[in-house]
Design a protein around this motif. Sequence first.
Motif, PDB file in Angstrom:
ATOM      1  N   ILE A  62       0.837  -1.196   0.000  1.00 31.18           N
ATOM      2  CA  ILE A  62       0.000   0.000   0.000  1.00 31.18           C
ATOM      3  C   ILE A  62       0.869   1.241   0.000  1.00 31.18           C
ATOM      4  CG2 ILE A  62      -1.933  -1.156   1.139  1.00 31.18           C
ATOM      5  CD1 ILE A  62      -1.091   0.247   3.732  1.00 31.18           C
ATOM      6  N   SER A  63       0.274   2.338  -0.442  1.00 31.84           N
ATOM      7  CA  SER A  63       1.035   3.581  -0.509  1.00 31.84           C
ATOM      8  C   SER A  63       0.085   4.766  -0.412  1.00 31.84           C
ATOM      9  CB  SER A  63       1.819   3.658  -1.823  1.00 31.84           C
ATOM     10  OG  SER A  63       2.440   4.924  -1.960  1.00 31.84           O
ATOM     11  N   GLY A  64       0.540   5.804   0.251  1.00 33.03           N
ATOM     12  CA  GLY A  64      -0.211   7.046   0.312  1.00 33.03           C
ATOM     13  C   GLY A  64       0.199   8.023  -0.764  1.00 33.03           C
ATOM     14  N   LEU A  65       1.103   7.602  -1.635  1.00 34.11           N
ATOM     15  CA  LEU A  65       1.575   8.473  -2.710  1.00 34.11           C
ATOM     16  C   LEU A  65       0.807   8.169  -3.984  1.00 34.11           C
ATOM     17  CD1 LEU A  65       5.426   8.307  -2.093  1.00 34.11           C
ATOM     18  CD2 LEU A  65       3.803  10.037  -1.281  1.00 34.11           C
ATOM     19  N   GLY A  66       0.467   9.186  -4.711  1.00 37.07           N
ATOM     20  CA  GLY A  66      -0.231   9.016  -5.975  1.00 37.07           C
ATOM     21  C   GLY A  66       0.076  10.185  -6.889  1.00 37.07           C
ATOM     22  N   HIS A  67      -0.720  10.318  -7.928  1.00 33.55           N
ATOM     23  CA  HIS A  67      -0.491  11.423  -8.862  1.00 33.55           C
ATOM     24  C   HIS A  67      -1.795  11.816  -9.523  1.00 33.55           C
ATOM     25  CE1 HIS A  67      -1.026   9.408 -12.800  1.00 33.55           C
ATOM     26  NE2 HIS A  67      -0.691   8.324 -12.133  1.00 33.55           N
ATOM     27  N   PHE A  68      -1.814  12.988 -10.101  1.00 31.35           N
ATOM     28  CA  PHE A  68      -2.898  13.429 -10.958  1.00 31.35           C
ATOM     29  C   PHE A  68      -2.254  13.958 -12.232  1.00 31.35           C
ATOM     30  CE2 PHE A  68      -6.135  16.095 -12.788  1.00 31.35           C
ATOM     31  CZ  PHE A  68      -7.333  15.460 -12.457  1.00 31.35           C
ATOM     32  N   GLY A  69      -2.404  13.213 -13.307  1.00 32.63           N
ATOM     33  CA  GLY A  69      -1.781  13.605 -14.568  1.00 32.63           C
ATOM     34  C   GLY A  69      -0.276  13.620 -14.505  1.00 32.63           C
ATOM     35  N   GLY A  70       0.299  12.758 -13.646  1.00 30.92           N
ATOM     36  CA  GLY A  70       1.740  12.699 -13.511  1.00 30.92           C
ATOM     37  C   GLY A  70       2.312  13.642 -12.481  1.00 30.92           C
TER      38      GLY A  70
END
Length: 489
Positions: free
Chosen positions: A68-76
Amino acid sequence: MDAEVIVVGAGPTGMMLAGELRLSGVDVIVLERLEKRSGESRGLGFTARTMEVFDQRGLLPRFGDIDISGLGHFGGIPIDFGLLDGAHQAAKSVPQSQTETVLEEWVTELGGDIRRGHEVVLVENNGDLVAVEVGTPTGVRRLTARYLVGCDGGRSTIRKAAGFDFPGTAATMEMYLADVKGLDLEPRMIGETLPGGMVMVGPLPGGVTRLIVCERGTPPRQRTEPPEYDEVAAAWKRLTGDDISHGEPVWVSAFGDATRQVTEYRRGNVFLAGDAAHIHLPAGGQGMNTGIQDAVNLGWKLAAVLRDRAREPLLDTYHDERHPVGRRLLMNTQAQGLLFLGGPETQPLRDVFAELVGYEEVSRHLAGMVSGLEIHYDFGGGGNPLLGRRMPNLELDGTPLVTSSTQALRGGRGVLLDLEDNPRLRRRAAGWGDRVDIVTSRPRDAKRSNLPEGTAAVLVRPDGYVAWAAPGSHDDLPTVLRRWFGEPR
């Protein structure tokens, strides 16, 4: 009838729907044209809301250890998803093939009838029953059911045969998706653009590398077969200068940026869910997750009409609730595509966006959109902010068999949480006790419960959304129970 419900498509959406129906004892047949699972994994991982959905049904342990991870992206552009108040973070690197295996085993345990090598060739909907003609290994068969649900992907046979309108925009480019063994490449995140396009590199279990290749100016092709790996390697070399032709492809696919959504999710006794209802650029891994949540929304409603005295108009709320969710999905994936697939002319847009996500409120909004935690259904107003939103996980004290609000949903039934030991409340709900579980308990830690202050009771639908709360709901409890669960005993 051969079954009460026929589900077409044995991917994650179809299997989730079949499992939801079997939890309520509904007779269901799943038809799948492939003779065996493809092993391909277009979808990869779960959003935070899908993690909650699987937890509601007790399915998470079946996936083993999940990264699991709390890191993500929106459009990179990186976003901290840890800002959200969900019980779970997003899951990374769970192949779709594993998801399909887990869900198929669940459906089989529940008694679902899964028929592979069965391809629907004709649909007849006469208003009372739905009939399908199915090509099987032994010839053509005719099956009838009360309801038919197309979960058969972006090229849905059911959508075409039943006459659903599917407006939108056609693909303007072609991209490659490949899982490859034998490569030693540095990870590349989405958003790292190159002069001629974009590439992504992500490690998967078992020494497999996930590649995405987008070469700008590549027109979409009408393919009947997957592309050859040589095409992927050639595009990779043109973009990066590196030779990956020695890699061993596990599977290769091509996809585009077409964006379409059906105008209605229901036509009479025929429904659509998942990619059959909406296709879009696979940005942020939302497609499979939205399909699973479509299935959970529809499944309990079909079961309520077939089993629990709920009225037929309940089924119209599937479109009313999920069509806006699909529309926002298309909007945000198109926006993300502009950010990470655009050329140098969109760099100023990326720069401005990168500044905006530095504001916590902006990051929280975008993370909620991609994670599915922002979903809010309109249940007619009221003063309690929980109404129409997902029920936060509430640890309960004094109930040895039900330790949390999430665990209370394991059986796929409605749940009335009586948080102040109110006998009158329980008496008013007693007539629905055959389909709504009444749990009397207090929050284990009221200060950390994420409940609005003073909340005394909550009615949670089987899909985990709050239909009524006290105080704050305009309608009284029996009225709401009738709306969602039919007449009392």
